[in-house]
Design a protein around this motif. Structure first.
Motif, PDB file in Angstrom:
ATOM      1  N   ASP A  63       0.472  -1.505  -0.186  1.00 40.73           N
ATOM      2  CA  ASP A  63      -0.256   0.391   0.486  1.00 40.73           C
ATOM      3  C   ASP A  63       0.619   1.252   0.149  1.00 40.73           C
ATOM      4  OD1 ASP A  63      -2.361  -1.595   0.279  1.00 40.73           O
ATOM      5  OD2 ASP A  63      -2.486  -1.477   2.297  1.00 40.73           O
ATOM      6  N   ASP A  64       2.024   1.375   0.597  1.00 44.37           N
ATOM      7  CA  ASP A  64       2.684   2.694   0.379  1.00 44.37           C
ATOM      8  C   ASP A  64       3.498   3.050  -0.819  1.00 44.37           C
ATOM      9  OD1 ASP A  64       2.591   2.905   3.247  1.00 44.37           O
ATOM     10  OD2 ASP A  64       4.475   2.122   3.650  1.00 44.37           O
ATOM     11  N   LEU A  65       3.311   1.400  -1.270  1.00 47.83           N
ATOM     12  CA  LEU A  65       3.813   2.244  -2.778  1.00 47.83           C
ATOM     13  C   LEU A  65       2.966   2.906  -4.023  1.00 47.83           C
ATOM     14  CD1 LEU A  65       6.313  -0.346  -5.194  1.00 47.83           C
ATOM     15  CD2 LEU A  65       4.320   0.728  -6.294  1.00 47.83           C
ATOM     16  N   VAL A  66       3.301   3.702  -4.139  1.00 42.57           N
ATOM     17  CA  VAL A  66       2.425   4.905  -5.154  1.00 42.57           C
ATOM     18  C   VAL A  66       3.145   4.596  -6.232  1.00 42.57           C
ATOM     19  CG1 VAL A  66       1.421   6.579  -5.702  1.00 42.57           C
ATOM     20  CG2 VAL A  66       1.475   6.029  -3.889  1.00 42.57           C
ATOM     21  N   VAL A  67       2.369   3.862  -7.817  1.00 43.59           N
ATOM     22  CA  VAL A  67       2.720   3.717  -8.893  1.00 43.59           C
ATOM     23  C   VAL A  67       2.571   5.422  -9.585  1.00 43.59           C
ATOM     24  CG1 VAL A  67       2.408   2.485 -11.481  1.00 43.59           C
ATOM     25  CG2 VAL A  67       2.478   1.216  -8.891  1.00 43.59           C
ATOM     26  N   GLU A  68       3.614   5.560 -10.273  1.00 48.99           N
ATOM     27  CA  GLU A  68       4.043   6.652 -10.997  1.00 48.99           C
ATOM     28  C   GLU A  68       3.208   6.340 -12.624  1.00 48.99           C
ATOM     29  OE1 GLU A  68       7.255   8.520 -10.058  1.00 48.99           O
ATOM     30  OE2 GLU A  68       6.606   9.519  -8.580  1.00 48.99           O
ATOM     31  N   ASP A 195      22.795 -17.363 -15.097  1.00 42.80           N
ATOM     32  CA  ASP A 195      23.591 -18.057 -16.585  1.00 42.80           C
ATOM     33  C   ASP A 195      22.329 -16.818 -17.760  1.00 42.80           C
ATOM     34  OD1 ASP A 195      24.116 -18.539 -18.481  1.00 42.80           O
ATOM     35  OD2 ASP A 195      23.047 -21.211 -18.428  1.00 42.80           O
ATOM     36  N   ASP A 196      23.085 -16.628 -18.509  1.00 46.06           N
ATOM     37  CA  ASP A 196      22.617 -15.503 -19.436  1.00 46.06           C
ATOM     38  C   ASP A 196      21.399 -15.807 -20.051  1.00 46.06           C
ATOM     39  OD1 ASP A 196      25.199 -13.622 -19.598  1.00 46.06           O
ATOM     40  OD2 ASP A 196      25.793 -15.440 -20.358  1.00 46.06           O
ATOM     41  N   ASN A 197      20.400 -14.691 -20.281  1.00 51.14           N
ATOM     42  CA  ASN A 197      18.805 -14.567 -20.464  1.00 51.14           C
ATOM     43  C   ASN A 197      18.327 -15.720 -20.612  1.00 51.14           C
ATOM     44  OD1 ASN A 197      19.783 -12.817 -22.915  1.00 51.14           O
ATOM     45  ND2 ASN A 197      21.623 -15.130 -23.609  1.00 51.14           N
ATOM     46  N   GLU A 198      18.104 -16.017 -19.224  1.00 49.61           N
ATOM     47  CA  GLU A 198      16.764 -16.327 -18.487  1.00 49.61           C
ATOM     48  C   GLU A 198      15.757 -15.338 -17.701  1.00 49.61           C
ATOM     49  OE1 GLU A 198      18.846 -19.693 -15.195  1.00 49.61           O
ATOM     50  OE2 GLU A 198      19.976 -20.495 -17.209  1.00 49.61           O
ATOM     51  N   PHE A 199      16.262 -14.598 -18.279  1.00 46.97           N
ATOM     52  CA  PHE A 199      15.173 -13.447 -17.170  1.00 46.97           C
ATOM     53  C   PHE A 199      15.164 -12.823 -18.240  1.00 46.97           C
ATOM     54  CE2 PHE A 199      19.708 -13.898 -15.214  1.00 46.97           C
ATOM     55  CZ  PHE A 199      19.930 -12.926 -16.234  1.00 46.97           C
ATOM     56  N   TYR A 200      14.164 -11.419 -18.441  1.00 46.50           N
ATOM     57  CA  TYR A 200      13.518 -10.376 -19.387  1.00 46.50           C
ATOM     58  C   TYR A 200      13.353  -9.165 -18.718  1.00 46.50           C
ATOM     59  CZ  TYR A 200      11.725  -7.659 -24.029  1.00 46.50           C
ATOM     60  OH  TYR A 200      11.861  -6.527 -24.554  1.00 46.50           O
ATOM     61  N   PRO A 201      13.656  -8.396 -19.126  1.00 48.70           N
ATOM     62  CA  PRO A 201      13.437  -6.917 -18.370  1.00 48.70           C
ATOM     63  C   PRO A 201      12.076  -6.524 -18.924  1.00 48.70           C
ATOM     64  CG  PRO A 201      15.299  -6.411 -19.976  1.00 48.70           C
ATOM     65  CD  PRO A 201      14.839  -8.332 -19.614  1.00 48.70           C
ATOM     66  N   SER A 202      11.042  -6.625 -18.854  1.00 55.55           N
ATOM     67  CA  SER A 202       9.640  -6.671 -19.331  1.00 55.55           C
ATOM     68  C   SER A 202       8.799  -5.372 -19.151  1.00 55.55           C
ATOM     69  CB  SER A 202       8.499  -7.867 -18.906  1.00 55.55           C
ATOM     70  OG  SER A 202       9.538  -8.934 -19.050  1.00 55.55           O
ATOM     71  N   TYR A 203       8.802  -5.010 -18.046  1.00 52.54           N
ATOM     72  CA  TYR A 203       8.728  -3.372 -17.955  1.00 52.54           C
ATOM     73  C   TYR A 203       9.644  -2.691 -17.018  1.00 52.54           C
ATOM     74  CZ  TYR A 203       4.383  -6.245 -19.453  1.00 52.54           C
ATOM     75  OH  TYR A 203       3.763  -7.178 -18.993  1.00 52.54           O
ATOM     76  N   LYS A 204       9.312  -1.392 -17.008  1.00 54.51           N
ATOM     77  CA  LYS A 204      10.015  -0.171 -15.910  1.00 54.51           C
ATOM     78  C   LYS A 204       8.869   0.147 -14.711  1.00 54.51           C
ATOM     79  CE  LYS A 204      11.909   2.027 -19.113  1.00 54.51           C
ATOM     80  NZ  LYS A 204      12.994   3.950 -19.558  1.00 54.51           N
ATOM     81  N   LEU A 205       8.666   0.131 -13.638  1.00 53.94           N
ATOM     82  CA  LEU A 205       7.759   0.556 -12.452  1.00 53.94           C
ATOM     83  C   LEU A 205       8.733   1.949 -12.262  1.00 53.94           C
ATOM     84  CD1 LEU A 205       5.293   0.093 -11.548  1.00 53.94           C
ATOM     85  CD2 LEU A 205       6.943  -1.072  -9.802  1.00 53.94           C
ATOM     86  N   TYR A 206       7.866   3.014 -12.440  1.00 54.15           N
ATOM     87  CA  TYR A 206       7.900   3.914 -11.680  1.00 54.15           C
ATOM     88  C   TYR A 206       7.433   4.416 -10.711  1.00 54.15           C
ATOM     89  CZ  TYR A 206      11.063   5.154 -15.682  1.00 54.15           C
ATOM     90  OH  TYR A 206      11.757   4.952 -17.034  1.00 54.15           O
ATOM     91  N   TYR A 207       7.971   4.541  -9.353  1.00 53.64           N
ATOM     92  CA  TYR A 207       6.678   4.999  -8.267  1.00 53.64           C
ATOM     93  C   TYR A 207       7.385   5.794  -7.599  1.00 53.64           C
ATOM     94  CZ  TYR A 207      10.540   1.717  -5.827  1.00 53.64           C
ATOM     95  OH  TYR A 207      11.366   1.495  -5.102  1.00 53.64           O
ATOM     96  N   HIS A 208       7.001   6.085  -5.893  1.00 52.45           N
ATOM     97  CA  HIS A 208       7.772   6.800  -4.679  1.00 52.45           C
ATOM     98  C   HIS A 208       6.671   5.665  -3.434  1.00 52.45           C
ATOM     99  CE1 HIS A 208       3.914   9.616  -6.364  1.00 52.45           C
ATOM    100  NE2 HIS A 208       3.662   9.175  -4.514  1.00 52.45           N
ATOM    101  N   LEU A 209       7.192   6.046  -2.774  1.00 52.05           N
ATOM    102  CA  LEU A 209       6.708   5.458  -1.284  1.00 52.05           C
ATOM    103  C   LEU A 209       5.857   6.568  -0.578  1.00 52.05           C
ATOM    104  CD1 LEU A 209       9.864   3.200  -0.330  1.00 52.05           C
ATOM    105  CD2 LEU A 209       7.672   2.993  -1.765  1.00 52.05           C
TER     106      LEU A 209
END
Length: 209
Positions: A63-68, A195-209
């Motif tokens: 609840d303290d995380l406010v999505v921008e 190991d490489d490429n076992e993950f993919y950066p799908s989204y950038k989440l901008y926020y404040h607390l």
């Protein structure tokens, strides 16, 4: 006494002695393979009514995380490498699970991550590595927010992550034991990938607390 001639058995034994089970490349292959003259990344701002936006908000549960703003990352090279790794892991493990996880970072790292992916070789060079020398992710946005060190307007990455088999991690784990590809802490708030490429950066989440 005559010296015995070397045979195929000797060569086989020698190959096992020299075998390194950590065969991961010492440099990030994505940095080498992506043409530095091109721009493989483009971004799309998500609307709060988009399904992906709602899915991420439901995952946050803090609840303290406010999505921008939530920005979708499109990198065709990294996505192809990710799906190739998924096929390889299905062949290795028979099945592989996939989930969305949070990775706290700072704004200065965003361009590099979205262009070249996370690099396990850094293994927490700025924050330490409590549960293994790899890239750390968390199912908890609250936990990941502790690693977003910008002052007010903060950011974290929401990444797709592949998981074959999980073992318990520890600080100096360089790679998981044979048969495992992921480690986690006992509270299951952190998973570590090696190991490489076992993950993919799908989204950038901008926020404040």
């Amino acid at each position: 006494m005559s010296r015995r001639r070397r045979n195929d058995y000797d060569d086989l034994c020698s190959s096992f002695q020299n075998l390194s089970f950590d065969s991961r490349p010492c440099t990030n292959p994505n940095i080498i393979n992506i043409n530095p003259g091109c721009k493989p990344v483009w971004y799309k701002n998500l609307h709060p009514s988009d399904d992906a936006y709602q899915e991420i908000c439901d995952l946050i549960a803090y609840d303290d995380l406010v999505v921008e703003n939530i920005v979708e990352v499109h990198n065709s090279y990294l996505k192809k490498a990710y799906h190739k790794k998924k096929r390889a892991k299905r062949f290795e493990y028979g099945q592989v699970s996939e989930g969305l996880f949070f990775h706290g970072t700072v704004k200065a790292n965003l361009d590099s991550i979205c262009t070249y992916n996370f690099d396990w070789r850094l293994y927490g060079s700025s924050t330490g590595h409590k549960f293994g020398k790899g890239v750390s992710f968390s199912p908890s946005a609250k936990y990941a927010s502790h690693y977003s060190h910008d002052t007010y307007h903060k950011v974290m990455i929401v990444a797709n992550v592949l998981i074959g088999r999980i073992c318990e991690g520890y600080k100096d784990m360089s790679v998981p034991p044979r048969g495992f590809d992921t480690s986690q802490n006992d509270k299951e708030t952190v998973i570590v990938k090696y190991d490489d490429n076992e993950f993919y950066p799908s989204y950038k989440l901008y926020y404040h607390l």
